[in-house]
Scaffold this active site. Structure first.
Site, PDB file in Angstrom:
ATOM      1  N   VAL A 149       0.832  -1.206   0.000  1.00 15.66           N
ATOM      2  CA  VAL A 149       0.000   0.000   0.000  1.00 15.66           C
ATOM      3  C   VAL A 149       0.866   1.255   0.000  1.00 15.66           C
ATOM      4  CG1 VAL A 149      -1.811   1.276   1.203  1.00 15.66           C
ATOM      5  CG2 VAL A 149      -1.865  -1.221   1.161  1.00 15.66           C
ATOM      6  N   TYR A 150       1.863   1.275   0.862  1.00 20.33           N
ATOM      7  CA  TYR A 150       2.771   2.422   0.901  1.00 20.33           C
ATOM      8  C   TYR A 150       3.407   2.656  -0.463  1.00 20.33           C
ATOM      9  CZ  TYR A 150       6.832   5.244   2.252  1.00 20.33           C
ATOM     10  OH  TYR A 150       7.792   6.227   2.347  1.00 20.33           O
ATOM     11  N   ALA A 151       3.906   1.582  -1.084  1.00 23.87           N
ATOM     12  CA  ALA A 151       4.529   1.710  -2.402  1.00 23.87           C
ATOM     13  C   ALA A 151       3.539   2.222  -3.437  1.00 23.87           C
ATOM     14  CB  ALA A 151       5.103   0.361  -2.836  1.00 23.87           C
ATOM     15  N   THR A 153       0.963   4.184  -2.908  1.00 26.45           N
ATOM     16  CA  THR A 153       0.724   5.613  -2.712  1.00 26.45           C
ATOM     17  C   THR A 153       1.855   6.443  -3.306  1.00 26.45           C
ATOM     18  OG1 THR A 153       1.778   5.749  -0.510  1.00 26.45           O
ATOM     19  CG2 THR A 153      -0.570   5.193  -0.583  1.00 26.45           C
ATOM     20  N   LYS A 154       3.071   5.961  -3.165  1.00 30.11           N
ATOM     21  CA  LYS A 154       4.208   6.725  -3.670  1.00 30.11           C
ATOM     22  C   LYS A 154       4.360   6.587  -5.180  1.00 30.11           C
ATOM     23  CE  LYS A 154       5.495   8.545   0.219  1.00 30.11           C
ATOM     24  NZ  LYS A 154       5.471  10.002   0.429  1.00 30.11           N
TER      25      LYS A 154
END
Length: 240
Positions: A149-151, A153-154
């Site tokens: 998820v973090y990846a 978003t970025k």
């Protein structure tokens, strides 16, 4: 000083990379608005800048709240430099990712960045100049299990960087991203960043000063022909 007479807004500017970016911009002569949720850390950052001879003020903002983001945009209406640094992460295997964590990361890392830039970049365009620097991550372009998820978003931030560079470039506004590798901050345990650092071509993690130097360069007059770029500051990890 290369930022003399310039105003800057640094989101998530009370700790880690954001704090160092604020310090370096102020050292270069910029008047910096530091934003975050923690007023105590904000005051400490402003004090550090002022002790070094710079100018800064703190404005509290909650990036999960669009009304708070709008108030921040109004407060920072005429800034020349916007550094979208505020972000949160939660590393979890995909099957264990919660809806609450998923939503929070997209709210802070994408939605807040999007609407803050949508409010500020057109004002830069009206004045015929400005610089937006977004903070991404190496996880957006390489496989790091647990960072789904973090990846994502970025990766969205990198895409927005390219789109905004096209939308605002003819009006004199540059939009770029910095993609940090493993960096030692208050929220990143030494064991984790050391382990990730060992996978880079330089075999070490970064300091916040090293990441901030790249951000400040992209915001500066030294980078006037750079826009739409995502610059990896990752010790060569993206090509390892």
């Amino acid at each position: 000083m290369e930022f003399e007479g310039r105003k800057a807004l640094v989101t998530g500017g009370t700790a880690g990379i954001g704090r160092e970016v604020a310090l370096q911009l102020a050292t270069g002569g910029a008047e910096v608005i530091v934003t975050g949720r923690n007023a105590e850390r904000g005051a400490a950052t402003v004090a550090a800048i002022e002790d070094a001879g710079g100018k800064a003020r703190f404005f509290a903002a909650d990036m999960t709240d669009l009304d708070s983001v709008r108030r921040l945009a109004e407060e920072a209406a005429d800034v020349d430099i916007l550094v979208n640094n505020a972000g949160i992460f939660d590393f979890s295997p995909t099957a264990e990712q919660t809806v609450a964590s998923f939503d929070a990361m997209f709210q802070v890392n994408v939605r807040a960045l999007y609407f803050l830039t949508a409010a500020i970049a057109p004002r830069m365009a009206e004045r015929g100049e400005g610089s937006v620097v977004n903070i991404s991550t190496m996880a957006a372009t390489i496989s790091l299990p647990g960072s789904s998820v973090y990846a994502a978003t970025k990766a969205a931030v990198n895409s927005l960087t390219r789109t905004w560079a096209g939308e605002f470039g003819t009006s004199g506004v540059r939009v770029n991203s910095v993609s940090p590798g493993p960096t030692l901050t208050e929220s990143a345990p030494l064991e984790m960043v050391d382990a990730l650092g060992s996978t880079t071509l330089l075999s070490r993690h970064a300091s916040t000063e090293e990441i901030a130097a790249a951000v400040v360069f992209l915001a500066s007059p030294r980078a006037t022909y750079i826009t739409g770029a995502t610059v990896p500051v990752d010790g060569g990890r993206a090509v390892a």
